[in-house]
Design a protein around this motif. Structure first.
Motif, PDB file in Angstrom:
ATOM      1  N   HIS C  76       8.928  -8.860 -32.017  1.00 16.66           N
ATOM      2  CA  HIS C  76       9.062 -10.194 -31.906  1.00 16.66           C
ATOM      3  C   HIS C  76       8.045 -10.899 -31.561  1.00 16.66           C
ATOM      4  CE1 HIS C  76      11.401 -14.048 -31.980  1.00 16.66           C
ATOM      5  NE2 HIS C  76      10.679 -14.352 -30.892  1.00 16.66           N
ATOM      6  N   GLY C  77       7.324 -12.157 -32.310  1.00 19.77           N
ATOM      7  CA  GLY C  77       6.369 -12.693 -31.984  1.00 19.77           C
ATOM      8  C   GLY C  77       5.649 -13.061 -33.156  1.00 19.77           C
ATOM      9  N   ARG C  78       5.003 -14.243 -33.219  1.00 23.40           N
ATOM     10  CA  ARG C  78       4.189 -14.821 -34.281  1.00 23.40           C
ATOM     11  C   ARG C  78       2.720 -14.121 -34.509  1.00 23.40           C
ATOM     12  NH1 ARG C  78       2.834 -20.088 -33.616  1.00 23.40           N
ATOM     13  NH2 ARG C  78       3.439 -19.912 -31.290  1.00 23.40           N
ATOM     14  N   PHE C  79       2.194 -13.575 -33.449  1.00 24.36           N
ATOM     15  CA  PHE C  79       0.885 -13.017 -33.490  1.00 24.36           C
ATOM     16  C   PHE C  79       0.890 -11.460 -33.217  1.00 24.36           C
ATOM     17  CE2 PHE C  79       0.508 -17.356 -31.865  1.00 24.36           C
ATOM     18  CZ  PHE C  79      -0.513 -17.647 -32.357  1.00 24.36           C
ATOM     19  N   ALA C  80      -0.262 -10.880 -33.564  1.00 21.35           N
ATOM     20  CA  ALA C  80      -0.418  -9.512 -33.364  1.00 21.35           C
ATOM     21  C   ALA C  80      -0.639  -9.250 -31.649  1.00 21.35           C
ATOM     22  CB  ALA C  80      -1.830  -9.046 -34.088  1.00 21.35           C
ATOM     23  N   PRO C  81       0.187  -7.990 -31.165  1.00 23.49           N
ATOM     24  CA  PRO C  81      -0.022  -7.850 -29.860  1.00 23.49           C
ATOM     25  C   PRO C  81      -1.694  -7.384 -29.398  1.00 23.49           C
ATOM     26  CG  PRO C  81       0.822  -6.007 -30.891  1.00 23.49           C
ATOM     27  CD  PRO C  81       0.776  -6.965 -31.948  1.00 23.49           C
TER      28      PRO C  81
END
Lengths: 228, 228, 228, 228
Positions: C76-81
């Protein structure tokens, strides 16, 4: 025994003062996380006000301060007192002229303490504030009277309000908590400056008679009296 | 003799300016507690505006500033003047081109002062601002004319607006208080950079002709004129 | 498999906590630009919350946090980790007692790492928090399991929550993200203090039995329990 | 020749960006007083936006920024351009891939520059950002093309976006002003860390093949693309 209204007022004042003085520790970058503490004696009572244990500096308000007797037993407060309470209490029991105690692990003072080396009196500022070299106290375990005894034994043989406890860090005292905080700020400052001076040579110590004159003048003339 | 309205206005302006400039000392981390001071000459008068003694930097407002004559005698103000007033006054009496004086115990400049070692001219920034090495002044006791005399005697033989007073700390001068503060900021910066450079080797000094060209250009071309 | 409402609430809480804890990295000057990261395990799930890659600290809000599985795959998330996600994930897979991981390039800890030299236990604070010297881990390339393996192998032979990865920087662990951040703050502090002590001499290490007593007391007595 | 509306918009944007980026110089403590500057090329035009000379950082707004051509001649602005304008302009004329240039006198980078010693590649962060050691450029006088030529000649033989100009300080470049500021922040950080590592020993350089792999990965994989 319940406290009188006058004592309660004094304690409330000191809680405010001591909470606020912790702000000077962070502002002067003497502490990180929860690793430093200020206390104040309640004048005329066998009581002191001290930081709670393990509470962050930005959560320290007058309401979080702790009141203990001069053996470190909790008298008032929602939190456990600082784990250094025994050391503060020992100082108040044995040095009646002391109204405030501060302990930090400030970087440069602790570095001198790690080597067990006193800070030599090579600056007018050291003569002014410390009246000679800043002395080293013994290595002492945390948790009983050893640290307090080490502080008192060392400071009794010195004009310095600061002692570098070996492998541990500085403790400072003053006639009130603000004076002890000032000494904590100053000992880190001179520890840093003399360290840096020593990295590229050996500064010459001041002469004893100059130290005496500077110290006497500073203790008796400088400031607006409330700030001496 | 009462001051004219015009002089009163000038003094009020200088009180504001000098109070505000102390903020640059803290912002640039040149001072701790109450240990540094800025003054300004009142142009055309035998007067100066200076910091009160022993007052915290966050309590310094224009109303706390002190006006003295050029022998350090109080002319106006609610507080006693800085304990370094005699040194500032001596400089104004003997260097008519100086309109501002600053004294700090900034860490790295004071470390060079503790060793009694001038800061060599190994950076273009040192050539620009100081026109050569930053010189060392004699050890002098606080409280009489000794410090002022040491400052003046040292600066007269130099293009530098800064002198490192031995075992004490830096004093800087300028055509106004802001210039003297700038020199105080710069002397700490170059003291730090050259110290660090020296820790791992010996930087080569600039050639005299390059120093002369850099200094001349910086003093005459750089900035927007109001900021030279 | 979709997350239950309870897990979603926990994840949302951890996103807030982890975002806020990055503020401690900047406040304690452990990181510059985007070069450091905090993560937290989602208790009872094979999930972790971690900083996005290459996002500035002042743009880190709970909404920018990233959720991955314990192999670093985006959940989940809009960015790369964070580019250090593989190392964090490896630690969570192999150290079930760890609930938080922090990586920085803090200056003094990284300097010891650059020399591949453990920080000796010469201060009570080091005994308290690290239970002995702070160990060095192997040089490992970024991007696969090498760093994670190096961290786990090193920490398993030590009481320290911090490891100095050679030529790279410190990683710290804790039972939750806040404890790991505390260890990151403390390792930089002791790295700095011991470095400075060592510049002018060799501080004597504490005796093993004193280290053991200090460590035991600190881990079991200090603080208000929520802060241990 | 008057600028088109589109160019005027771009210039206005760059004035905002460049003014704001000077805030990163102060926030990261890379500059004091007025001694550092950021510029940006106006894409597709023979123009650049740069800091005015001798203006304090807290007075730098988009309205104080200066537009010059790529020979440093004033095109638009109320102030004289930075005294380092000739160096910036030379870089833009000779390195078409460069969109931003930064100059500071940041302490540790300048200390390496004072000794004329490159910063060795002993940290993964140095491999990532600089692709090898940070090189030293020649001593050059301020005011003509000498500095620009020294920067360009040095950077052409290196993957590094930073050059340490001898006895002066660092200059950095980037594909835009933000990248050049990042390089200025990073060069000071690695200059400091490696200095400190070197004070107590000699860190081992990374192997060339590891440097190459780290640099390639960082330049091509790290970040959210807008932040590479």
């Amino acid at each position: 025994m319940p406290m009188s209204t006058a004592v309660l007022d004094t304690v409330a004042d000191l809680c405010r003062t001591v909470a606020a003085l912790h702000g000077e520790l962070t502002r002067n970058e003497l502490v990180i996380w929860t690793a430093g503490n200020v206390s104040a004696r309640v004048p005329g009572e066998d009581l002191m006000v001290i930081k709670p244990s393990g509470v962050s500096y930005d959560q320290l308000t007058e309401d979080t301060m702790v009141v203990t007797d001069l053996h470190g037993e909790l008298v008032h407060g929602r939190f456990a007192p600082s784990s250094d309470t025994a050391a503060h209490a020992y100082v108040y029991r044995h040095m009646p002229e002391v109204g405030g105690v501060v302990h930090t692990h400030s970087t440069f003072a602790t570095a001198w303490a790690a080597r067990g080396e006193p800070i030599p009196c090579v600056l007018t500022m050291i003569a002014d504030e410390f009246g000679g070299e800043v002395p080293v106290g013994p290595f002492a375990m945390i948790g009983d009277d050893s640290i307090g005894r080490g502080i008192v034994d060392t400071l009794r043989g010195s004009r310095s309000p600061a002692v570098l406890m070996r492998n541990h860090g500085p403790f400072t005292v003053g006639r009130d908590a603000r004076s002890a905080v000032k000494a904590a700020v100053m000992v880190e400052d001179v520890a840093r400056t003399v360290h840096i001076a020593r990295q590229l040579g050996t500064p010459e110590p001041l002469r004893q008679e100059d130290i005496d004159r500077l110290h006497d003048r500073y203790q008796n003339v400088y400031g607006q009296h409330q700030e001496r």
